[in-house]
Design a protein around this motif. Sequence first.
Motif, PDB file in Angstrom:
ATOM      1  N   SER A   1      -2.345  -1.400  -6.645  1.00 21.72           N
ATOM      2  CA  SER A   1      -1.972  -0.641  -5.737  1.00 21.72           C
ATOM      3  C   SER A   1      -3.251  -0.109  -5.260  1.00 21.72           C
ATOM      4  N   GLN A   2      -4.257   1.204  -6.130  1.00 25.77           N
ATOM      5  CA  GLN A   2      -5.572   1.591  -5.287  1.00 25.77           C
ATOM      6  C   GLN A   2      -6.436   0.196  -4.638  1.00 25.77           C
ATOM      7  N   LEU A   3      -6.484  -1.411  -6.060  1.00 25.28           N
ATOM      8  CA  LEU A   3      -7.342  -2.039  -5.678  1.00 25.28           C
ATOM      9  C   LEU A   3      -6.997  -2.454  -4.224  1.00 25.28           C
ATOM     10  N   ARG A   4      -5.280  -3.017  -4.357  1.00 25.78           N
ATOM     11  CA  ARG A   4      -4.852  -3.542  -3.487  1.00 25.78           C
ATOM     12  C   ARG A   4      -5.288  -3.124  -1.784  1.00 25.78           C
ATOM     13  N   MET A   5      -5.767  -1.359  -2.139  1.00 25.62           N
ATOM     14  CA  MET A   5      -5.562  -0.485  -0.738  1.00 25.62           C
ATOM     15  C   MET A   5      -7.165  -0.602  -0.325  1.00 25.62           C
ATOM     16  N   LYS A   6      -8.272   0.102  -1.253  1.00 26.29           N
ATOM     17  CA  LYS A   6      -9.524  -0.632  -1.121  1.00 26.29           C
ATOM     18  C   LYS A   6      -9.379  -1.996  -0.773  1.00 26.29           C
ATOM     19  N   ALA A   7      -9.710  -3.264  -0.757  1.00 24.57           N
ATOM     20  CA  ALA A   7      -9.574  -4.534  -0.634  1.00 24.57           C
ATOM     21  C   ALA A   7      -9.178  -4.148   1.093  1.00 24.57           C
ATOM     22  N   THR A   8      -8.044  -3.471   1.311  1.00 20.52           N
ATOM     23  CA  THR A   8      -7.347  -3.614   2.829  1.00 20.52           C
ATOM     24  C   THR A   8      -7.912  -3.030   4.390  1.00 20.52           C
TER      25      THR A   8
ATOM     26  N   ASP B   1     -11.281  -2.150   3.461  1.00 19.20           N
ATOM     27  CA  ASP B   1     -13.121  -2.675   3.184  1.00 19.20           C
ATOM     28  C   ASP B   1     -12.677  -4.019   4.577  1.00 19.20           C
ATOM     29  N   GLN B   2     -11.426  -4.160   5.065  1.00 18.10           N
ATOM     30  CA  GLN B   2     -11.253  -5.405   6.117  1.00 18.10           C
ATOM     31  C   GLN B   2     -11.480  -4.578   7.102  1.00 18.10           C
ATOM     32  N   MET B   3     -10.526  -3.456   7.201  1.00 17.46           N
ATOM     33  CA  MET B   3     -10.144  -1.996   8.138  1.00 17.46           C
ATOM     34  C   MET B   3     -11.404  -1.582   8.650  1.00 17.46           C
ATOM     35  N   GLU B   4     -12.235  -1.176   7.624  1.00 19.77           N
ATOM     36  CA  GLU B   4     -14.080  -0.784   8.133  1.00 19.77           C
ATOM     37  C   GLU B   4     -14.691  -2.330   8.922  1.00 19.77           C
ATOM     38  N   ARG B   5     -14.667  -3.630   9.018  1.00 19.09           N
ATOM     39  CA  ARG B   5     -14.605  -4.353   9.630  1.00 19.09           C
ATOM     40  C   ARG B   5     -14.892  -5.085  10.571  1.00 19.09           C
ATOM     41  N   LEU B   6     -13.186  -5.248  11.011  1.00 22.09           N
ATOM     42  CA  LEU B   6     -12.267  -5.022  12.135  1.00 22.09           C
ATOM     43  C   LEU B   6     -13.003  -3.447  12.559  1.00 22.09           C
TER      44      LEU B   6
ATOM     45  N   ILE C   1      -3.611  -4.394  10.677  1.00 19.24           N
ATOM     46  CA  ILE C   1      -4.753  -4.006   9.689  1.00 19.24           C
ATOM     47  C   ILE C   1      -4.008  -2.263   9.129  1.00 19.24           C
ATOM     48  N   GLN C   2      -3.736  -1.964  10.465  1.00 18.10           N
ATOM     49  CA  GLN C   2      -4.175  -0.077   9.524  1.00 18.10           C
ATOM     50  C   GLN C   2      -2.915  -0.702   9.487  1.00 18.10           C
ATOM     51  N   GLY C   3      -1.588  -1.283  10.017  1.00 18.39           N
ATOM     52  CA  GLY C   3      -0.204  -0.851  10.181  1.00 18.39           C
ATOM     53  C   GLY C   3      -0.385  -1.384   8.312  1.00 18.39           C
ATOM     54  N   GLN C   4      -1.256  -2.142   8.158  1.00 23.30           N
ATOM     55  CA  GLN C   4      -1.189  -2.643   6.140  1.00 23.30           C
ATOM     56  C   GLN C   4      -1.295  -1.885   5.403  1.00 23.30           C
ATOM     57  N   ILE C   5      -2.827  -0.751   6.466  1.00 19.38           N
ATOM     58  CA  ILE C   5      -2.941   0.166   5.217  1.00 19.38           C
ATOM     59  C   ILE C   5      -1.701   1.567   5.190  1.00 19.38           C
ATOM     60  N   ASN C   6      -1.137   1.403   5.789  1.00 19.53           N
ATOM     61  CA  ASN C   6       0.151   2.736   5.597  1.00 19.53           C
ATOM     62  C   ASN C   6       1.475   1.857   3.819  1.00 19.53           C
TER      63      ASN C   6
ATOM     64  N   ASP D   1       0.415  -0.607   2.815  1.00 19.82           N
ATOM     65  CA  ASP D   1      -0.506  -0.147   1.097  1.00 19.82           C
ATOM     66  C   ASP D   1      -0.044   0.817   0.799  1.00 19.82           C
ATOM     67  N   ALA D   2      -0.685   2.444   1.196  1.00 18.05           N
ATOM     68  CA  ALA D   2      -0.393   3.821   0.683  1.00 18.05           C
ATOM     69  C   ALA D   2       0.972   3.575   0.643  1.00 18.05           C
ATOM     70  N   ALA D   3       2.261   2.840   1.250  1.00 18.40           N
ATOM     71  CA  ALA D   3       3.657   3.623   0.334  1.00 18.40           C
ATOM     72  C   ALA D   3       4.080   2.788  -0.406  1.00 18.40           C
ATOM     73  N   SER D   4       3.184   1.580  -0.773  1.00 13.47           N
ATOM     74  CA  SER D   4       3.398   0.944  -2.059  1.00 13.47           C
ATOM     75  C   SER D   4       2.328   2.069  -3.394  1.00 13.47           C
ATOM     76  N   LEU D   5       1.356   2.016  -3.136  1.00 16.15           N
ATOM     77  CA  LEU D   5       0.537   3.103  -3.846  1.00 16.15           C
ATOM     78  C   LEU D   5       1.645   4.019  -4.534  1.00 16.15           C
ATOM     79  N   LEU D   6       2.269   5.051  -3.622  1.00 16.68           N
ATOM     80  CA  LEU D   6       2.908   6.233  -3.125  1.00 16.68           C
ATOM     81  C   LEU D   6       4.126   6.048  -4.456  1.00 16.68           C
TER      82      LEU D   6
END
Length: 473
Positions: A155-162, A164-169, A186-191, A193-198
Amino acid sequence: MSKFIIIITIFFSGILKAQDQYLSLNECIKIALEENIGLKRSNLNTETSKVFLRQSKSALFPNINANYNLGINNGRSIDPYTNDYIDQQLKFSNVGVDLTAQLFKGFELLNSIQRDRYNWKASEAEAEEAKQQLILEVTLAYFQVLNNRDLVELSQLRMKATKDQMERLQNLYEEGEGNPADFTDIQGQINADAASLLQAENALLSAKLELANLLNRDEDFEVDNITSDSVTPYMLSAEEVYAQALENFPGFEADRLRIDAAQENVAVAKSLYMPEISLFAQVNSNYSSVARIYTENGTEVIQTGQFITVGENNYPVQTNQALFAEEKISYLEQLNNNLNSVVGLSVSIPIFNGFRAKQQVDLRKIELEDSRLELEATKNDLEQEIKLAYNQMQTAYKNYFILQDQVEAYSESYRVNEIRFSSGVSNFVEYIISKNNLDRAKINLTNSLYEYIIRRKILDYYATTDNNLFIIP
């Protein structure tokens, strides 16, 4: 300088503390065997059964009891020394020793000893079963912690990849290039991913709490990683595992011993039909404060109150009377003089006792049948558990290789879509679908691996009594 020393001390203390928090599987099993409350209670049950066995054995010895009384009696009473009625204060004392011993009652005592011996052996087998069950539970909980920790890392790797894409976008969004909807998506995907990590972190915490409960530990700790062996086919069939369990599983041995104990208990109940022959013996003595010894120490002439007439004269009649000296009898001398003993045999023959003997025998026979049914139920339940674990293990084994291929396929798809999305060739939807597919496949692969390991450990637990099976070298 002093501040520097304090900082260094705190730094190294923190390192040592962190190192102490990591436990291997071997250490967890060792701690659980020493601290687990359930296992301690199981061992206490074994000690209780051992005490019952000692009690049964001690019933073979005679009962010997001593008694002693000392008192003062006022008013009319019987002198225990002379058995005469007296009307004065009396100090008295009685002392005695009595013995009773059962000689025969349908072998009740021997059957009771054998019954309690079987119960003791059954408790030992149950304690061994509890020990092995605890080792299995600790092992499974340990692997569950590892499984959830791997999911947290994914989940942490998943969030990190997201991110990275958000910074580019975000850079493209700020420069006014690209599709603004991609940045908000991508902002919604970050949220997400954060819920999945939690959720993954919460599952990890729950697994660690379960393991800590088995170890009876309050403080926080971490577990060491285990390098899993390659996934290989399980060599035994479900039928072979069950056959070995019938030979080795301590739960079966405990149930068989309980049946033997119940059979002996029926024999104990049947002794109520038999006559009881007992030996009894007593030694008694007593003391009385009014007891005296009278010793003759002379004579004296006394008037009898009678007269003899000679002629006209009356002459009084006199006689010699013995004189006695009164002497108290000592306490120990009285006990010695009054010593008496009794010995004999007692025979009690049951004729009618309100069908109590029959009812007791019937109850013990019901308990015997229940013990036999308990063994059959244990066999049936275990056979079902083994079949279920075997089927789940086989499914996890096959699924593991399917998911390996799926991860490889989705990894390549994600690699291509990530390049396309970063180059602006494809849209965010294609990218996120590809990313989510890969993330789910990795999670499923991890779950499948640990599912296979856990089910295999369960089968190994039933197939052997070797505790070292669960200890990683």
